[in-house]
Design a protein around this motif. Sequence first.
Motif: not given
Length: 496
Positions: A161-166, A172-176, A197-200, A204-208
């Motif tokens: 979800r595009d919410d607090e947890l999501g 966290l994934l972006t950080q890693k 699509k902008e949610f990710f 993606k910019k970080a390499g994910g």
Amino acid sequence: MIDLLSIIYDEFMWFLQLIIILLDIGACITVIFLERRSPQAALTWILVMFFLPFLGLVLYLFFGRHLYGSHIFSKKTKADLMLASQAEEQFRKITENALELTPNLSRFDSTIALLLSLDNAVLTRNNEITLYTDGEMKFEAFKEAILEAKHHIHLEYFIIRDDELGNLVVDLLTQKAAEGIEVRAIFDAAGTFSVKKEFFTQLKKAGGDVRIFFPLKISFLNTRLNFRNHRKILVVDGTTGFIGGFNIGDEYLGKGPMGYWRDTHVRLHGKAVAALQTRFIMDWNYAAQDAQISVEDWESPYYPKEGFRDVTGHSYIQIASSGPDSAEKAIYSGYMSLIGHAKESIYIQTPYFIPDDPMLTGLLLAARSGVDVRIMIPCKPDHPLVYWANHSYLGDLLAAGVRGYAYNDGFIHSKAGVFDGVATTIGTANWDIRSFKLNFETNAFIYDLEFGKKMNQIFLSELETNCTEITLEEYKERSLNVKIKEGISRLFSPIL
């Protein structure tokens, strides 16, 4: 002029109706002779197309077709083939009584053999299991595992979800990913329908790398919409794995309209993680055909030999998967085998209880044979048709001695079954026809007396504190309105 236009219009409508009728007949022929469906499902689709010719045809095209023979995951790596070789060797040993099992486990040896045969579900030993039934605890462990990643993070979820947890998980994934960790994520198209699509973008910019399973290029014209990747898997560094029922979103922390969210998820540490890894890689190689993962042997960093020395558990585990692309319904068959081999007790938790006739008969026979069969379902509906179908099928079992319970403390989404307090199944597959035939699912089949006893204790405790028993007497006194709802819901249950 008006008369001419009227004649043309009438001719066109007659021609259109003829085309629809011919297409309906073709669809009915396909259902009856080519798809080899159950008689109930085939009859339901024929009736829908007969009484609703155009709408029925549209519903069939979008929700009625299957993927048998499509070989979606036919491309194998060498590691997959090695896994199949291990499964064949274990199958040979277990059929020759040469596979060493404890007396408690040996009663389910045919279930183990079945899953080996149908899905190459290799039996692994000495696994450590951590159980989570609360979203807060599960996601704390989930976040901790992501933060500790040293090489890769493989995430496969039905819903985010595009919410607090999501947003927290994506951050966290972006950080890693920014740290140089390989981050790959698969999400289901239907489960992320409302996510932009902008949610990710930052990930993606970080390499994910993020992929959508069965993407809805034209959402309202996608004939694969009915086939959902319902799996919920996290694999970190090939040594830690998560599998269960929680999706990623605030509602799974109890912050949604359904209230407290009761689910079941497990963290695995041990050789069973290799099977979760293989499942992810096969799904990834389908979803990301331009960036496939190549695994040549077990020396790959995705299958590390190191990292299991600190394992203290002793659980035997098989990871089994099934999906609409294969007629081999491994998880369903595993459920049926466990039901048939249980001698003392069968305890089931499921939000959706829509069994087919063989499963319904299996549970009836178990109860009539003296097995303590208890089934826990939600007290509130998230899908009304499914809710009333739940009660209809459960009502059939009450007269045979099966005991049914409605979970009152929020919403129960757990997909768990415990058999004789020895064999446990936990994963993504509900006890319904959709999970058996239409969804891509993955379950852990766990054989461990200590873990089974723990699951039994939790189940029985919740019956006392959080559930209301649905008695046969009360069920017989339900109103005409409820009977009508159950009847309609049951009629459509083969295609829900």
